[in-house]
Scaffold this motif. Structure first.
Motif: not given
Length: 319
Positions: A33-52
């Motif tokens: 494992a290398l100290e180079l990290r991706d970060e993901v924030r996931a939130e449940v919303v009322a409807a739809g899908l938005e990916v940034e």
């Protein structure tokens, strides 16, 4: 199957490290494992899908249900009997894609951890850390086909991973041990501009290898465990491999040339994963030598990456 909907507002933040697999002789088993990290924030919303997506992959990866983190997250929720009515996903990526640093394994681990984190945040599961990591390891291996990248992404450090029996998806089917890396060991990654698909690199491997090559590589793999954990002076001898690197060289001639040059100078250089990046396992006083040799060869981006002591982490996301 009727799925229970998670409440909107449930969220989780996940961080997952890059990984380098094989490390020369530890084909399909060793990982770092290398100290180079991706970060993901996931939130449940009322409807739809938005990916940034920010950073690596921005403008290239799909921003719909085909996104790897989304696919894995939804699959894991479904397996638990739950669903998100809508989903907002923010990915801040720093792990290069298609370079042999485990970007796909990290995305899979991030999706699995995000799903389990959402379930925990909603109060519908209560897993021990050990049980959660074992489940993530098993499921990531099922997606990847082998655990060499998944294991260090999940638990961090230097890992040896293996499957038991014919069904790696069985809860007891995947195992890993995590070993402490000697404090003097440094990992330096040399990144080329070009990418290489793992499938193309793996297609170059022969169906059989000479017995003598297998025996030599097995011995060096054992030595590598000792070198990484106890005696870094043995890293050059310990990283000799006869199973996969020379066979893949036609797909990455620049990498093969750089490896030869680094090793001729006494530096323990190997192909990182399926390539085309090179990984050099060295000591602090020789990091500058790696940088100078890569600069002389031209076209390489050099990253000195500390070994990541921890694997994937997750916590409730800040509002």
């Amino acid at each position: 199957m009727t799925l229970t909907q998670l409440p909107p507002g449930t969220s989780v933040a996940v961080r997952v490290p890059a990984t380098s697999a094989n490390l020369g002789p530890g084909f399909d088993a060793f990982g770092l494992a290398l100290e180079l990290r991706d970060e993901v924030r996931a939130e449940v919303v009322a409807a739809g899908l938005e990916v940034e997506v920010e950073g690596e992959g921005a403008g290239r990866v799909p921003l719909d249900e085909r996104h790897l983190v989304v696919r894995v997250l939804r699959e894991e929720l479904t397996a638990a009997g739950f669903a998100a009515p809508g989903l907002h996903l923010l990915c801040r990526n720093v792990i290069p894609h298609g370079r042999g640093l485990g970007s796909s394994a990290s995305a899979i681990v991030a999706g699995l951890a995000a799903a389990r984190g959402l379930l925990a945040a909603a109060g519908v599961v209560d897993e021990s850390d050990e049980a959660l990591r074992q489940r993530v390891l098993v499921e990531a291996t099922r997606h990847e086909g082998h655990p060499d990248n998944a294991a260090p992404a999940v638990v961090g450090g230097f890992t040896i991973a293996w499957t038991r029996g014919d069904d790696p998806a069985h809860p007891a089917g995947v195992r890993t041990v995590r070993l402490e890396v000697h404090p003097r060991v440094r990992a330096v990654v040399c990144l080329p501009q070009e990418e290489l698909a793992t499938s193309r690199a793996r297609a170059l491997l022969p169906a059989t290898v000479p017995h003598a090559d297998a025996a030599l590589t097995a011995g060096r793999a054992g030595l590598l465990v000792h070198a990484l954990t106890s005696d870094p002076d043995l890293l050059l001898d310990a990283t000799v491999d006869k199973l996969h690197q020379a066979q893949r060289a036609p797909a990455m001639p620049r990498t093969a040339r750089l490896l030869a040059g680094l090793r001729a100078e006494g530096l323990a250089a190997v192909v990182s994963g399926a390539g085309p990046s090179a990984l050099v396992l060295t000591t602090p006083e020789r990091v500058a030598d790696v940088e100078a040799l890569a600069a002389a060869d031209g076209g390489w981006r050099v990253l000195a990456c500390p070994v990541a002591d921890t694997g994937v982490s997750w916590s409730p996301a800040a509002p």
